[in-house]
Design a protein around this motif. Sequence first.
Motif, PDB file in Angstrom:
ATOM      1  N   SER A  43       0.073   4.260   9.203  1.00 39.06           N
ATOM      2  CA  SER A  43       0.788   5.866   8.515  1.00 39.06           C
ATOM      3  C   SER A  43       0.436   5.807   6.830  1.00 39.06           C
ATOM      4  CB  SER A  43       1.959   5.847   9.377  1.00 39.06           C
ATOM      5  OG  SER A  43       2.373   6.796   7.980  1.00 39.06           O
ATOM      6  N   ALA A  44       0.829   4.267   6.403  1.00 39.79           N
ATOM      7  CA  ALA A  44       0.856   4.216   5.052  1.00 39.79           C
ATOM      8  C   ALA A  44      -0.240   4.758   4.672  1.00 39.79           C
ATOM      9  CB  ALA A  44       1.966   3.069   4.722  1.00 39.79           C
ATOM     10  N   ALA A  45      -1.308   3.769   4.624  1.00 42.56           N
ATOM     11  CA  ALA A  45      -2.825   4.164   4.431  1.00 42.56           C
ATOM     12  C   ALA A  45      -3.333   5.300   4.530  1.00 42.56           C
ATOM     13  CB  ALA A  45      -3.795   3.135   5.381  1.00 42.56           C
ATOM     14  N   LYS A  46      -2.867   6.317   4.989  1.00 43.06           N
ATOM     15  CA  LYS A  46      -3.501   7.733   5.570  1.00 43.06           C
ATOM     16  C   LYS A  46      -2.606   7.428   3.956  1.00 43.06           C
ATOM     17  CE  LYS A  46      -5.158   8.421  10.502  1.00 43.06           C
ATOM     18  NZ  LYS A  46      -4.835   8.862  11.778  1.00 43.06           N
ATOM     19  N   GLU A  47      -1.366   8.097   4.262  1.00 39.48           N
ATOM     20  CA  GLU A  47      -0.302   8.772   3.183  1.00 39.48           C
ATOM     21  C   GLU A  47      -1.315   8.235   1.902  1.00 39.48           C
ATOM     22  OE1 GLU A  47       3.557   8.285   3.528  1.00 39.48           O
ATOM     23  OE2 GLU A  47       3.601   9.488   5.503  1.00 39.48           O
ATOM     24  N   PHE A  48      -1.407   6.969   1.434  1.00 35.39           N
ATOM     25  CA  PHE A  48      -2.137   6.221   0.203  1.00 35.39           C
ATOM     26  C   PHE A  48      -3.581   6.451   0.129  1.00 35.39           C
ATOM     27  CE2 PHE A  48       1.432   3.315  -0.241  1.00 35.39           C
ATOM     28  CZ  PHE A  48       1.727   3.213  -1.698  1.00 35.39           C
ATOM     29  N   ILE A  49      -4.093   7.358   0.870  1.00 38.44           N
ATOM     30  CA  ILE A  49      -6.136   7.855   0.904  1.00 38.44           C
ATOM     31  C   ILE A  49      -5.609   9.316   0.114  1.00 38.44           C
ATOM     32  CG2 ILE A  49      -6.806   8.669   2.112  1.00 38.44           C
ATOM     33  CD1 ILE A  49      -7.276   6.138   3.770  1.00 38.44           C
ATOM     34  N   LEU A  50      -4.463  10.166   0.860  1.00 40.72           N
ATOM     35  CA  LEU A  50      -3.825  10.927   0.541  1.00 40.72           C
ATOM     36  C   LEU A  50      -4.023  11.952  -1.127  1.00 40.72           C
ATOM     37  CD1 LEU A  50      -4.923  13.371   2.173  1.00 40.72           C
ATOM     38  CD2 LEU A  50      -1.801  13.962   2.304  1.00 40.72           C
ATOM     39  N   PHE A  51      -2.272  10.508  -1.167  1.00 38.86           N
ATOM     40  CA  PHE A  51      -2.387  10.277  -2.791  1.00 38.86           C
ATOM     41  C   PHE A  51      -3.407  10.505  -3.233  1.00 38.86           C
ATOM     42  CE2 PHE A  51      -0.802   7.261  -5.471  1.00 38.86           C
ATOM     43  CZ  PHE A  51       0.362   8.392  -6.577  1.00 38.86           C
ATOM     44  N   VAL A  52      -4.284   8.883  -3.495  1.00 36.80           N
ATOM     45  CA  VAL A  52      -5.285   8.441  -4.223  1.00 36.80           C
ATOM     46  C   VAL A  52      -6.311   9.764  -4.611  1.00 36.80           C
ATOM     47  CG1 VAL A  52      -6.445   6.990  -4.968  1.00 36.80           C
ATOM     48  CG2 VAL A  52      -4.603   6.235  -4.295  1.00 36.80           C
ATOM     49  N   ALA A  53      -6.710  10.099  -3.432  1.00 41.22           N
ATOM     50  CA  ALA A  53      -7.516  11.195  -3.213  1.00 41.22           C
ATOM     51  C   ALA A  53      -7.166  12.452  -4.139  1.00 41.22           C
ATOM     52  CB  ALA A  53      -8.185  11.760  -1.971  1.00 41.22           C
ATOM     53  N   ARG A  54      -5.646  13.397  -3.682  1.00 50.53           N
ATOM     54  CA  ARG A  54      -5.864  14.351  -4.809  1.00 50.53           C
ATOM     55  C   ARG A  54      -5.494  13.906  -6.240  1.00 50.53           C
ATOM     56  NH1 ARG A  54      -2.849  17.683  -1.592  1.00 50.53           N
ATOM     57  NH2 ARG A  54      -1.872  16.755  -0.229  1.00 50.53           N
TER      58      ARG A  54
END
Length: 206
Positions: A43-54
């Motif tokens: 769950s944290a990995a998905k959130e960080f992917i979204l954060f870093v991508a943005r």
Amino acid sequence: MKITAILVIKCSGAGDSSSSGSAEPVVLANASDVSHFGYFQRSAAKEFILFVARTVAKRTPPSQRQSVQHEEYKVHSYNRNGLCAVTFMDDHYPVRSAFSLLSTVLDEYQKAFGESWKTVQTDSTESWVYLNEALTKFQDPAEADKLLKIQRDLDETKIILHKTIDSVLARGEKLDSLVEKSSDLSAASQMFYKQAKKTNQCCTIL
């Protein structure tokens, strides 16, 4: 070699590197595979992917390709006039193949959705079948290499490489403060980030 995620993002005012000078990027499509992370990290990995991508997409000017190195991972971003494709890969995936893939993803997105992305205001939660298939198919760089032979323009395009995420940020910006302000990250993920940083494992979940 591993592709963890591919995203298509609307980048309004992507040429403005300041944190307050433009609207937040809008996620148009998102495909990820976090099965190689521990169950409680996914769950944290998905959130960080979204954060870093943005974060990276917002700081990729129009018509520019750039790569951000983070430990054994690279985040590649290509902004085509405000429509941006971002991918997360391990460090062994060939860079030129990665950008060939991103160019193809943007081509396919525009074929499927035309210019409708320009009016999108909120993140899409619907799955785009092509992107999920691409995430699987292009795990093999040879598939992206087939595209590379067609896309000769990559030979003439400079790819900007940043050695850290911090080097992408505007002067005065700090990753820590962006993490705290991000609506992509839950309180649990923010706590995970702080704990990982203390043990010198910051963002290794990417």
